[in-house]
Design a protein around this motif. Sequence first.
Motif, PDB file in Angstrom:
ATOM      1  N   TYR B   7     -30.230 -21.946  25.507  1.00 30.49           N
ATOM      2  CA  TYR B   7     -30.894 -20.640  25.570  1.00 30.49           C
ATOM      3  C   TYR B   7     -30.750 -19.938  24.227  1.00 30.49           C
ATOM      4  N   ARG B  10     -33.679 -13.718  23.310  1.00 32.94           N
ATOM      5  CA  ARG B  10     -33.826 -12.938  24.544  1.00 32.94           C
ATOM      6  C   ARG B  10     -33.475 -13.748  25.784  1.00 32.94           C
ATOM      7  N   SER B  11     -33.798 -15.044  25.778  1.00 33.77           N
ATOM      8  CA  SER B  11     -33.500 -15.851  26.961  1.00 33.77           C
ATOM      9  C   SER B  11     -31.988 -15.988  27.143  1.00 33.77           C
ATOM     10  N   TRP B  34     -38.946 -24.802  34.669  1.00 30.06           N
ATOM     11  CA  TRP B  34     -38.801 -23.359  34.454  1.00 30.06           C
ATOM     12  C   TRP B  34     -38.376 -22.671  35.746  1.00 30.06           C
ATOM     13  N   LEU B  44     -34.452 -14.255  34.023  1.00 29.57           N
ATOM     14  CA  LEU B  44     -35.354 -14.930  33.086  1.00 29.57           C
ATOM     15  C   LEU B  44     -36.821 -14.708  33.430  1.00 29.57           C
ATOM     16  N   ARG B  48     -41.364 -15.033  31.362  1.00 29.82           N
ATOM     17  CA  ARG B  48     -42.146 -16.220  31.734  1.00 29.82           C
ATOM     18  C   ARG B  48     -43.375 -16.431  30.840  1.00 29.82           C
ATOM     19  N   VAL B  51     -42.453 -17.566  26.800  1.00 30.08           N
ATOM     20  CA  VAL B  51     -41.624 -18.679  26.331  1.00 30.08           C
ATOM     21  C   VAL B  51     -42.348 -20.005  26.372  1.00 30.08           C
ATOM     22  N   ILE B  77     -35.012 -23.285  25.687  1.00 32.04           N
ATOM     23  CA  ILE B  77     -35.967 -22.217  25.996  1.00 32.04           C
ATOM     24  C   ILE B  77     -36.243 -21.478  24.694  1.00 32.04           C
ATOM     25  N   PRO B  79     -38.055 -18.395  23.083  1.00 33.85           N
ATOM     26  CA  PRO B  79     -38.817 -17.134  23.090  1.00 33.85           C
ATOM     27  C   PRO B  79     -39.635 -17.026  21.802  1.00 33.85           C
TER      28      PRO B  79
END
Lengths: 143, 84
Positions: B7, B10-11, B34, B44, B48, B51, B77, B79
Amino acid sequence: MDESEDVPKDFIKLKSEKLSVDEVSELVISPYCGAVSLFIGTTRNNFEGKKVIHLEYEAYTSMAETEIKKICRDVRQKWPSVKHIAVHHRLGVVPITEASVIIAVSSPHRTESLEAVMYCINTLKASVPIWKKTSQELGEGLS
Amino acid sequence: MRVSVLYFARSAELAGLRCETLSVPRQITALQLWEEKVRLHPRLAVIRDQVVFAVRQEYVLLGDQVLVLQPGDEVAIIPPISGG
Protein backbone atom coordinates in the motif's frame (compact mmCIF):
# COMPACT_ATOMS: atom_id res chain seq x y z
CA MET A 1 39.23 8.30 -24.89
CA ASP A 2 38.08 6.26 -27.86
CA GLU A 3 34.34 6.73 -28.50
CA SER A 4 33.86 2.96 -28.19
CA GLU A 5 35.01 3.30 -24.57
CA ASP A 6 32.47 6.05 -23.84
CA VAL A 7 29.57 3.60 -23.57
CA PRO A 8 26.18 5.29 -23.07
CA LYS A 9 25.10 4.98 -19.45
CA ASP A 10 21.97 5.57 -17.37
CA PHE A 11 22.46 6.85 -13.82
CA ILE A 12 19.31 6.36 -11.75
CA LYS A 13 19.15 7.12 -8.04
CA LEU A 14 16.37 7.54 -5.46
CA LYS A 15 17.78 8.88 -2.22
CA SER A 16 16.83 10.84 0.88
CA GLU A 17 19.89 13.10 0.95
CA LYS A 18 19.98 16.54 -0.66
CA LEU A 19 20.45 16.35 -4.44
CA SER A 20 23.45 17.95 -6.13
CA VAL A 21 23.26 19.64 -9.51
CA ASP A 22 27.05 19.42 -9.83
CA GLU A 23 27.06 15.70 -9.15
CA VAL A 24 24.26 14.93 -11.61
CA SER A 25 25.64 17.05 -14.44
CA GLU A 26 29.14 15.64 -13.99
CA LEU A 27 27.76 12.12 -14.40
CA VAL A 28 26.70 12.80 -17.99
CA ILE A 29 29.69 14.82 -19.21
CA SER A 30 31.40 13.26 -22.21
CA PRO A 31 34.24 14.45 -24.45
CA TYR A 32 32.03 13.48 -27.43
CA CYS A 33 29.15 15.69 -26.31
CA GLY A 34 28.81 19.41 -26.80
CA ALA A 35 25.56 19.66 -24.89
CA VAL A 36 24.37 18.82 -21.39
CA SER A 37 20.75 19.71 -20.70
CA LEU A 38 19.34 19.81 -17.17
CA PHE A 39 15.95 19.91 -15.50
CA ILE A 40 15.68 20.69 -11.79
CA GLY A 41 12.29 20.30 -10.05
CA THR A 42 12.11 22.32 -6.85
CA THR A 43 9.41 22.55 -4.19
CA ARG A 44 7.13 25.56 -4.38
CA ASN A 45 5.76 27.41 -1.38
CA ASN A 46 2.15 27.14 -2.53
CA PHE A 47 -0.30 24.51 -3.71
CA GLU A 48 -3.98 25.08 -4.49
CA GLY A 49 -3.91 28.48 -2.83
CA LYS A 50 -2.45 27.27 0.48
CA LYS A 51 1.02 27.86 1.84
CA VAL A 52 3.24 24.78 1.72
CA ILE A 53 5.72 24.14 4.50
CA HIS A 54 7.48 21.19 2.90
CA LEU A 55 6.87 18.24 0.60
CA GLU A 56 7.40 14.62 1.49
CA TYR A 57 8.03 11.99 -1.19
CA GLU A 58 7.56 8.24 -1.07
CA ALA A 59 8.17 5.67 -3.80
CA TYR A 60 7.48 2.10 -4.81
CA THR A 61 11.23 2.02 -5.15
CA SER A 62 11.88 -1.14 -7.15
CA MET A 63 9.14 -0.34 -9.67
CA ALA A 64 10.14 3.34 -9.85
CA GLU A 65 13.68 2.36 -10.86
CA THR A 66 12.32 -0.05 -13.46
CA GLU A 67 10.00 2.60 -14.91
CA ILE A 68 12.83 5.16 -15.05
CA LYS A 69 14.98 2.58 -16.88
CA LYS A 70 12.13 2.19 -19.40
CA ILE A 71 12.11 5.96 -19.89
CA CYS A 72 15.87 5.92 -20.56
CA ARG A 73 15.38 3.12 -23.09
CA ASP A 74 12.64 5.10 -24.83
CA VAL A 75 14.85 8.20 -24.91
CA ARG A 76 17.61 6.26 -26.66
CA GLN A 77 15.15 4.95 -29.24
CA LYS A 78 13.75 8.41 -29.98
CA TRP A 79 17.07 10.27 -29.82
CA PRO A 80 19.80 7.76 -30.73
CA SER A 81 22.58 10.32 -30.41
CA VAL A 82 21.92 10.82 -26.67
CA LYS A 83 24.97 9.71 -24.72
CA HIS A 84 24.36 9.62 -20.96
CA ILE A 85 21.19 10.08 -18.90
CA ALA A 86 21.03 10.80 -15.17
CA VAL A 87 17.81 10.87 -13.12
CA HIS A 88 18.07 11.56 -9.39
CA HIS A 89 14.89 11.82 -7.29
CA ARG A 90 14.81 12.71 -3.64
CA LEU A 91 12.64 10.79 -1.18
CA GLY A 92 11.43 11.86 2.27
CA VAL A 93 11.11 15.49 3.32
CA VAL A 94 12.16 18.15 0.79
CA PRO A 95 12.15 21.71 2.17
CA ILE A 96 10.90 24.63 0.06
CA THR A 97 13.21 25.63 -2.84
CA GLU A 98 15.28 22.46 -2.58
CA ALA A 99 15.40 20.06 -5.51
CA SER A 100 13.11 17.04 -5.57
CA VAL A 101 14.32 15.83 -8.96
CA ILE A 102 17.29 16.49 -11.24
CA ILE A 103 17.52 15.13 -14.79
CA ALA A 104 20.61 15.55 -16.98
CA VAL A 105 21.12 14.35 -20.55
CA SER A 106 24.19 14.71 -22.78
CA SER A 107 24.33 14.60 -26.57
CA PRO A 108 26.71 15.81 -29.27
CA HIS A 109 24.38 18.69 -30.24
CA ARG A 110 21.88 20.63 -28.19
CA THR A 111 18.51 19.76 -29.78
CA GLU A 112 18.49 16.11 -28.74
CA SER A 113 19.45 16.64 -25.10
CA LEU A 114 16.96 19.52 -24.69
CA GLU A 115 14.12 17.45 -26.14
CA ALA A 116 15.13 14.32 -24.23
CA VAL A 117 15.15 16.13 -20.87
CA MET A 118 11.63 17.43 -21.46
CA TYR A 119 10.46 13.96 -22.46
CA CYS A 120 12.08 12.47 -19.31
CA ILE A 121 10.38 14.77 -16.81
CA ASN A 122 6.99 14.62 -18.55
CA THR A 123 7.06 10.84 -18.72
CA LEU A 124 8.37 10.51 -15.17
CA LYS A 125 5.42 12.52 -13.89
CA ALA A 126 3.00 10.34 -15.86
CA SER A 127 4.37 6.88 -15.19
CA VAL A 128 6.81 6.54 -12.26
CA PRO A 129 5.26 5.35 -8.95
CA ILE A 130 6.38 8.21 -6.71
CA TRP A 131 3.99 10.26 -4.53
CA LYS A 132 4.28 13.60 -2.82
CA LYS A 133 2.47 14.73 0.27
CA THR A 134 2.23 18.44 0.94
CA SER A 135 2.47 19.69 4.50
CA GLN A 136 0.35 22.80 4.43
CA GLU A 137 -0.68 25.50 6.80
CA LEU A 138 -4.40 25.14 7.52
CA GLY A 139 -6.85 27.85 6.53
CA GLU A 140 -4.28 30.41 5.43
CA GLY A 141 -3.80 31.82 1.97
CA LEU A 142 -0.62 33.42 0.69
CA SER A 143 0.26 36.70 2.31
CA MET B 1 -1.82 -19.18 -2.55
CA ARG B 2 -0.18 -16.20 -0.85
CA VAL B 3 0.77 -12.90 -2.48
CA SER B 4 2.27 -9.72 -1.00
CA VAL B 5 0.09 -6.64 -1.07
CA LEU B 6 1.80 -3.23 -0.89
CA TYR B 7 0.00 0.00 0.00
CA PHE B 8 1.29 3.48 -0.88
CA ALA B 9 0.34 7.09 -0.17
CA ARG B 10 -3.42 7.55 0.41
CA SER B 11 -4.12 3.83 0.21
CA ALA B 12 -1.61 3.21 3.04
CA GLU B 13 -3.28 5.91 5.15
CA LEU B 14 -6.73 4.40 4.58
CA ALA B 15 -5.70 0.78 5.10
CA GLY B 16 -3.51 1.71 8.07
CA LEU B 17 -0.62 -0.42 6.88
CA ARG B 18 2.03 -0.62 4.16
CA CYS B 19 2.15 -4.33 3.41
CA GLU B 20 0.49 -7.61 4.17
CA THR B 21 0.21 -11.10 2.70
CA LEU B 22 -3.10 -12.24 1.27
CA SER B 23 -4.42 -15.67 0.33
CA VAL B 24 -5.94 -15.58 -3.14
CA PRO B 25 -6.89 -18.06 -5.87
CA ARG B 26 -4.30 -18.44 -8.63
CA GLN B 27 -6.72 -16.87 -11.11
CA ILE B 28 -8.68 -13.84 -9.99
CA THR B 29 -9.83 -10.71 -11.77
CA ALA B 30 -8.37 -7.34 -10.79
CA LEU B 31 -11.80 -6.23 -9.64
CA GLN B 32 -12.26 -9.30 -7.43
CA LEU B 33 -8.86 -8.70 -5.87
CA TRP B 34 -9.83 -5.09 -5.13
CA GLU B 35 -13.09 -6.19 -3.54
CA GLU B 36 -11.18 -8.61 -1.34
CA LYS B 37 -8.96 -5.78 -0.13
CA VAL B 38 -11.96 -3.53 0.57
CA ARG B 39 -13.49 -6.38 2.57
CA LEU B 40 -10.39 -6.37 4.79
CA HIS B 41 -9.96 -2.60 4.83
CA PRO B 42 -13.36 -0.96 4.19
CA ARG B 43 -11.96 2.58 4.23
CA LEU B 44 -10.23 1.84 0.92
CA ALA B 45 -13.61 2.02 -0.85
CA VAL B 46 -13.44 5.81 -1.17
CA ILE B 47 -10.48 5.69 -3.58
CA ARG B 48 -11.88 2.96 -5.84
CA ASP B 49 -12.09 5.26 -8.87
CA GLN B 50 -8.60 6.65 -8.46
CA VAL B 51 -6.41 3.59 -8.10
CA VAL B 52 -4.76 1.05 -10.35
CA PHE B 53 -2.80 -2.03 -9.39
CA ALA B 54 0.78 -2.92 -10.17
CA VAL B 55 1.14 -6.69 -10.50
CA ARG B 56 4.75 -7.88 -10.76
CA GLN B 57 5.55 -4.18 -11.36
CA GLU B 58 3.27 -3.78 -14.38
CA TYR B 59 0.26 -1.46 -14.16
CA VAL B 60 -3.16 -3.17 -14.30
CA LEU B 61 -6.53 -1.40 -14.37
CA LEU B 62 -9.23 -2.48 -11.92
CA GLY B 63 -11.34 -4.42 -14.39
CA ASP B 64 -12.29 -7.89 -15.52
CA GLN B 65 -8.80 -8.78 -16.65
CA VAL B 66 -7.86 -12.15 -15.14
CA LEU B 67 -4.61 -11.95 -13.19
CA VAL B 68 -2.56 -15.14 -13.24
CA LEU B 69 -0.68 -14.94 -9.96
CA GLN B 70 2.32 -16.87 -8.67
CA PRO B 71 3.10 -17.48 -4.99
CA GLY B 72 5.02 -14.53 -3.57
CA ASP B 73 3.95 -12.09 -6.34
CA GLU B 74 3.80 -8.43 -5.37
CA VAL B 75 0.51 -6.63 -5.95
CA ALA B 76 0.69 -2.90 -5.20
CA ILE B 77 -2.15 -0.41 -4.86
CA ILE B 78 -1.20 2.67 -6.87
CA PRO B 79 -3.06 5.92 -6.06
CA PRO B 80 -2.64 8.84 -8.50
CA ILE B 81 1.11 9.42 -8.84
CA SER B 82 2.69 12.79 -8.15
CA GLY B 83 6.44 12.47 -8.49
CA GLY B 84 8.88 14.78 -10.21
